[in-house]
Design a protein around this motif. Structure first.
Motif, short mmCIF file in Angstrom:
data_model
loop_
_atom_site.label_atom_id
_atom_site.label_comp_id
_atom_site.label_asym_id
_atom_site.label_seq_id
_atom_site.Cartn_x
_atom_site.Cartn_y
_atom_site.Cartn_z
N GLN A 77 0.87 -1.25 0.15
CA GLN A 77 0.11 -0.16 0.39
C GLN A 77 0.73 1.29 0.23
O GLN A 77 0.52 1.94 -0.51
N ASP A 78 2.07 1.11 0.65
CA ASP A 78 2.79 2.37 1.03
C ASP A 78 4.17 2.71 0.29
O ASP A 78 4.69 3.14 -0.55
N VAL A 79 5.28 2.04 1.44
CA VAL A 79 6.43 1.61 0.89
C VAL A 79 6.58 0.01 1.18
O VAL A 79 6.08 -0.96 0.51
N LEU A 80 7.95 -0.07 0.27
CA LEU A 80 8.47 -1.15 -0.25
C LEU A 80 8.08 -2.31 1.29
O LEU A 80 8.71 -2.09 2.25
N PRO A 109 5.12 -1.37 -4.19
CA PRO A 109 3.81 -0.72 -4.66
C PRO A 109 4.02 -0.35 -6.27
O PRO A 109 4.78 0.17 -6.18
#
Lengths: 582, 340
Positions: free
Chosen positions: B227-230, B246
Motif C-alpha cells: 500500500q505504501d513503501v517496500l 507499491p
C-alpha cells in the motif's frame, strides 16, 4: 630540481595541493568519521542486546530520542543508516582509497605530484564538505535519514513514511551528491596520473600491486559513481518537484499520493549499479595494500604477480554485471535472476586465485610480524571466511531464505567491512613512517591487532546463525516475536565482543596521535622495502625527490632474489650483468 | 552490569600496557622475539577460528530453522547442505594453511626466503578446481530456481493475495471463482482496506482475512502488493520470500507439506519451544504481575523483511497450515467482500 617556494600556514596545512598533505587530510577526516561510525554501532548493539535497558551512553547522546531507557525505533533505524553510510563511503572509500591513492600513486610511480594538484585539493575539500553535511544531518529536529544506507524509495521519498525522510534525507542526498563529485574528481586524477606520470622504466608490469589496485578502483569508480548520482538526482526530483520516477499507487497517512507510473525497482537497479561495484571500490585497495605488505614482510616476491593483476581486472569487470544479486526477491524476471547468479558466482574464481596466491606468498617465507603484516594476514583470513558465504547469497535459490537477514550482515561485514578496515590499518602501520616521519609503537600495534581480530570474529561469526535462524536485519528489538527469544543470548555475546573490539580501537587512536608527536624517528626505509616511496627523504619536500627522479630497472618484488646478497633489491637498482628480468 | 565490568578490566589492563609500551626502548621494527611470539599466536588464532566454527556449529544448531514445511524447501535444504559442505571445506583448508604457514615460516635471524615468483601448474589447478565446483553448484541451483519460479500452474493453485502496509498485513482469498477482483489504492475507503474495485464482479466473492490459512498439499500462488513503501513477505519456515512493491504485483508459489500441528510435534521445534519457554519463565520471575509473558506455542510466521519504518520490527501475521477439510470449513465461515 627543487620546488621550494614560500608557503604560508594556510597553503601548507589547509588548502594544500601537495599529495602527501592531502593524503594526511583524508586520513584524519576518515578516522574522525570512523570514530563516529563505530560509536553508532556500539549504541545500536547495546539496544539490540538489551532492548529494555537504560544505558548512560545512549541517554546522553540520543537525548529526546531515548527516554527512560526506551529507544525510539526511528532513531535505531537512523543509527544503522548513518553507520552504514559513514563506514562504506566516508571511511572505507574516501578514508582508505583517498588516503593511500594520494600518498602512494605519485611516490610509487615516481612522480613529483598528482597530475592536477588543484583538482586533488578540490576533491578533498568536497569530501570534507560532504562529511560536515552528513554529520550535521544528525542534528535535524526529526532525526537523520532512517531508510537504511540503501535509501530505497518510497520510504526515503515520502516524509509521511518515516520522520527521517524529511530534512534528514535531504541533507543525506546533498551530502552524497557532493561526495560523488569528490570521488569522481579524485578518481580521474588517479587514472591520469598512473597513465602519464610514471618515471623512466616504470612499465605497467613493474607497478607495485598497490598502484594496480588503486588504478582499477578508480576506473570502477568512474564507471559506477555517476549512476548513483543520477539515482540521487531522480530521487531529489521525486521528493521535491512532484515527479514519479520511483513512485506509484501509494496510500499513506490516510490519503492517496498523486504519483503514478514509477517504480522503486528502477531505483534499486540504479543504486546497485553503483552499490555492488562499491564493495570492490572498498576492498580492492585493501587487497592491493596487503599484497605489497605481505610480500615485503615475507621477504618473498608476491606469488603470481600477473595472476594478481588479471584477477583484479576480472573482479573489476565482473563487478559491473552482478548488481542484480541484491534484487533476487524483488520480483525480477527469474531468467534475469539466473544470469546474475551465474555472473556473481564467477567472481569466486578470481577471488579464490587471490586467496591462494596470498597463502603461497607466505609459504617458505621469512615472515616479519610487524603490525602491518599481522593486519594483512588478518585480512586474508576474514576475506576467505566472509567471501565463501557469498556462495549462499550469490545463488538466487539459496538467497530466498537468507535475503535481508543477519546472514547478509555477517557476510558483508567480514568480507568488505572488517577486511577493508584491516587493510586500512595495515596501510597506516606500514606507511606511517612515510606520512609522519615517525614510527608507530609496535607493542600497542600488537595489542590492537590481537584484541581486534579476536573480537571481530566473535562479533561476526555467530551472527551467521542469527540469519540462518530467520532473524531479519534492521529490527530495533526482537522481542515482538517470541519465536526469536532464544536468539537473545547470541545477541548478547555479539554485543560484548563488539564492545571489546570497539575499546581496542582506543589503543590505535592513542598510538596514532601519540606517535605523530612522540614516536621514534623513522629511518628512510624501515621495512627494507623495494618500492620507490622509500627512496624519498624522510622529511617531506615538495616534489618528493630532491634531485632527479630515479629510474626504475626492475619489478617491485625482488625479495630474497638468489642472485643478490641482500634479501631486497629496490626497483631503482640496475640489473646485474646477465640478470633476467621478472 | 557486564558492560561496566568490561570497562573496568579494560582500564586495569590497558593503562599498564600503554605505559610499558611507550617507555620501552627497543626499535619499532619486529625483532626475532616478536616474530616468535606472534608466530605462536598465529597458530593459536588458527585454533581459535576452528574452535569458533566447531563450537558455534554444535551449540547454535538448536536455534536454526526446522525442516522445511514446503515442497520446494526440501530441494532448497539439499542445495544448502551441499553448498555448506563446500564452504566448510574451503574455510578449514585455507584457514589451516594460512595460520600454519604463518607459524611455520615465522621470521628467524640469518635465513633467506625461498625465491618463488609463480607456478603456472598450481595457478591452473586453483583456477580450474573452483571453476568446476562452481559449475556444479550453479547448475544444481538453477534447476531448483526453475522448479520454484516456473511452477506447474495447470494444477489449479489456490490464489491468495498478501497486502503489506505500514505496519501490518492483510490477506485476501480469491473465493469460489479463484480470481482476485481488481484493486487500486484509490478505492481504499472505510472497511475496504485493500482497495478492491466494487464494480468488478470477480471481487465480490473475495475473502479478506487477518490470518493466513493454507491447506496441506495444495499448491498456493501468492500475489503480493504494497500500500505504501517496500515490504518483504518472508515465510522462513517455507523457504519463501518475495518483496511487496507499491505499483506492481509480485508472486511466489509453494506447496505447504507439514501442518501446524505436525510441526509442533517435530523434535527440533519441541526442543526449541521448551527452551524459549524456559527463557520466558526466567524473565517472568523478574516481571510484575501485569507484565507476565504468555507461554509460547509454535506457529508459522509471516514477517516483514524489508526496512519499512517505525514498526518494521513488529509487522507479523500468523500462518496456519491445516488439513484440506479443516481449511475448507474455515474459509466457508469467513465473510465475502460483497457481504461485508
Amino acid at each position: 630540481m627543487s620546488h621550494d617556494h614560500k608557503q604560508t600556514f594556510i597553503t601548507k596545512y589547509i588548502f594544500s595541493t601537495d599529495h602527501k598533505m592531502i593524503s594526511k587530510q583524508y586520513l584524519v577526516t576518515g578516522i574522525v568519521m570512523g570514530v563516529i561510525g563505530v560509536l553508532m554501532s556500539m549504541m545500536f548493539r547495546l539496544q539490540i542486546a538489551w532492548p529494555d535497558h537504560s544505558f548512560t551512553i545512549n541517554e546522553v547522546l540520543l537525548g529526546k530520542f531515548q527516554q527512560d531507557g526506551v529507544m525510539n525505533p526511528n532513531i535505531y533505524l537512523a543509527l544503522v543508516t548513518i553507520h552504514g553510510t559513514i563506514m562504506v563511503f566516508f571511511v572505507l572509500t574516501a578514508g582508505l582509497s583517498g588516503t593511500f591513492s594520494n600518498l602512494l600513486i605519485p611516490l610509487q610511480i615516481g612522480a613529483r605530484d598528482m597530475a592536477s594538484g588543484f583538482l586533488n585539493m578540490i576533491s578533498y575539500w568536497l569530501f570534507f564538505l560532504s562529511s560536515i553535511l552528513m554529520v550535521s544531518s544528525l542534528f535535524v529536529e526529526a532525526g537523520p535519514a532512517a531508510a537504511g544506507w540503501t535509501i530505497y524509495p518510497p520510504l526515503s521519498a515520502v516524509e509521511a513514511a518515516s520522520p527521517g525522510s524529511g530534512a534528514g534525507m535531504t541533507i543525506w542526498l546533498v551530502s552524497m551528491a557532493i561526495f560523488i563529485a569528490s570521488s569522481l574528481i579524485g578518481a580521474l586524477n588517479y587514472i591520469v596520473t598512473v597513465l602519464n606520470l610514471r618515471t623512466k622504466g616504470m612499465k605497467l608490469t613493474r607497478l607495485p600491486l598497490t598502484i594496480w589496485s588503486f588504478f582499477i578502483t578508480a576506473i570502477i569508480g568512474v564507471v559506477s559513481f555517476p549512476v548513483l548520482l543520477s539515482a540521487a538526482l531522480l530521487l531529489i526530483f521525486d521528493r521535491s518537484f512532484g515527479t514519479s520516477f520511483y513512485l506509484s499507487d501509494i496510500f499513506i497517512g490516510g490519503e492517496v499520493l498523486h504519483n503514478n507510473g514509477g517504480s522503486p525497482i528502477l531505483f534499486e537497479h540504479l543504486f546497485w549499479f553503483l552499490g555492488h561495484p562499491e564493495v570492490y571500490i572498498v576492498i580492492l585497495p585493501a587487497l592491493g595494500i596487503s599484497s605489497e605488505i605481505i610480500a615485503t614482510n615475507s621477504r618473498k616476491p608476491i606469488f603470481g604477480y600477473r595472476a594478481m593483476i588479471l584477477s583484479m581486472i576480472g573482479i573489476a569487470f565482473l563487478s559491473t554485471i552482478v548488481w542484480g544479486h541484491h534484487m533476487f526477491v524483488t520480483g525480477m524476471d527469474p531468467f534475469v535472476g539466473s544470469v546474475f547468479t551465474f555472473t556473481t558466482l564467477l567472481i569466486a574464481i578470481p577471488s579464490a586465485v587471490k586467496a591462494f596466491n596470498y597463502i603461497s606468498t607466505i609459504y617458505k617465507g621469512n615472515l616479519q610480524f610487524n603490525p602491518a603484516m599481522l593486519f594483512s594476514l588478518g585480512l586474508v583470513s576474514t576475506f576467505v571466511t566472509g567471501g565463501v558465504t557469498g556462495l549462499i547469497l550469490g545463488d538466487s535459490t539459496l538467497d530466498i531464505n537468507v535475503h535481508d537477514t543477519y546472514f547478509v550482515v555477517a557476510h558483508f561485514h567480514l568480507v568488505m567491512g572488517v577486511s577493508a578496515i584491516y587493510g586500512m590499518f595495515a596501510g597506516i602501520y606500514h606507511w606511517f613512517p612515510k606520512m609522519y616521519g615517525k614510527m608507530m609503537n609496535k607493542t600497542l600495534g600488537y595489542w590492537h591487532f590481537w584484541i581486534t581480530v579476536i573480537a571481530a570474529y566473535g562479533v561476526f561469526y555467530p551472527m551467521h546463525y542469527l540469519g540462518l535462524a530467520g532473524l531479519p536485519r534492521r529490527y530495533y528489538k526482537n522481542t515482538a516475536f517470541p519465536y526469536f527469544d532464544d536468539l537473545a543470548d547470541i545477541n548478547k555475546v555479539i554485543t560484548i565482543f563488539a564492545i571489546i573490539g570497539g575499546l581496542a580501537q582506543l589503543i590505535f587512536l592513542f598510538n596514532f596521535f601519540y606517535s605523530i608527536y612522540k614516536g621514534k624517528k623513522a629511518t628512510q626505509n624501515p621495512w627494507r622495502s623495494n618500492a620507490m616511496e622509500w627512496t624519498t627523504p624522510v622529511e617531506h619536500i615538495h616534489g618528493n625527490w630532491p634531485g632527479e627522479i630515479p629510474e626504475v630497472h626492475r619489478w617491485a618484488y625482488d625479495y630474497s632474489n638468489p642472485e643478490h646478497e641482500e634479501d631486497f633489491v629496490p626497483q631503482t637498482v640496475p640489473l646485474l650483468p646477465g640478470e633476467v628480468q621478472h | 552490569m557486564i558492560i561496566n565490568t568490561i570497562l573496568i578490566i579494560a582500564l586495569i589492563i590497558g593503562l599498564p600496557v600503554i605505559i610499558y609500551a611507550i617507555r620501552r626502548k627497543e626499535s619499532e621494527v619486529a625483532t626475532a622475539k616478536d616474530n616468535n611470539i606472534n608466530g605462536f599466536l598465529m597458530l593459536l588464532f588458527g585454533i581459535y577460528v576452528y574452535g569458533m566454527i566447531i563450537i558455534s556449529f554444535l551449540s547454535y544448531n538448536k536455534v536454526l530453522l526446522p525442516k522445511s514445511a514446503s515442497e520446494h524447501g526440501v530441494s532448497y535444504d539439499k542445495l544448502a547442505a551441499w553448498t555448506w559442505g563446500v564452504i566448510f571445506f574451503v574455510v578449514f583448508v585455507t584457514q589451516g594453511l594460512l595460520h600454519f604457514f604463518a607459524f611455520k615460516f615465522r621470521g628467524t635471524k640469518g635465513r633467506k626466503s625461498t625465491f618463488i615468483s609463480h607456478s603456472n601448474t598450481l595457478e591452473f589447478i586453483w583456477t580450474g578446481v573452483p571453476t568446476l565446483v562452481l559449475a556444479v553448484l550453479i547448475i544444481f541451483g538453477m534447476n531448483i530456481w526453475a522448479e520454484i519460479n516456473y511452477p506447474d500452474f495447470d494444477s489449479d493453485p489456490l490464489v491468495i493475495e498478501v497486502y503489506g502496509k505500514q505496519w501490518s498485513w492483510d490477506a485476501r482469498y480469491a473465493g469460489k471463482d479463484n480470481v482476485l477482483g481488481n484493486d487500486n489504492v484509490r478505492f481504499i475507503e472505510g472497511a475496504n482496506t485493500m482497495g478492491i474495485d466494487k464494480t468488478d464482479p470477480a471481487g465480490s466473492d473475495d475473502v479478506m482475512t487477518r490470518e493466513i490459512h493454507l491447506p496441506k498439499g495444495r499448491k498456493v500462488l501468492f500475489k503480493f502488493r504494497s500500500q505504501d513503501v517496500l515490504h518483504s513477505a518472508f515465510f522462513p519456515h517455507f523457504r519463501a520470500q518475495m518483496n511487496c512493491v507499491p505499483g506492481m504485483v509480485t508472486q511466489f508459489s509453494f506447496t505447504p507439506t507439514v501442518t501446524t500441528e505436525e510441526m509442533r510435534k517435530d523434535p527440533k521445534i519441541v526442543a526449541k519451544v521448551k527452551h524459549i519457554n524456559a527463557i520466558r519463565d526466567a524473565k517472568n520471575k523478574k516481571l510484575g504481575e501485569d507484565d507476565q509473558l504468555e507461554p509460547y506455542t509454535f506457529d508459522y510466521l509471516l514477517l516483514c523483511n524489508k526496512i519499512c519504518g517505525t514498526n518494521h520490527y513488529n509487522m507479523q501475521m500468523k500462518v496456519i497450515v491445516e488439513e484440506p477439510a479443516a481449511f475448507d470449513a474455515w474459509l466457508a465461515s469467513q465473510k465475502t467482500f460483497a457481504s461485508k
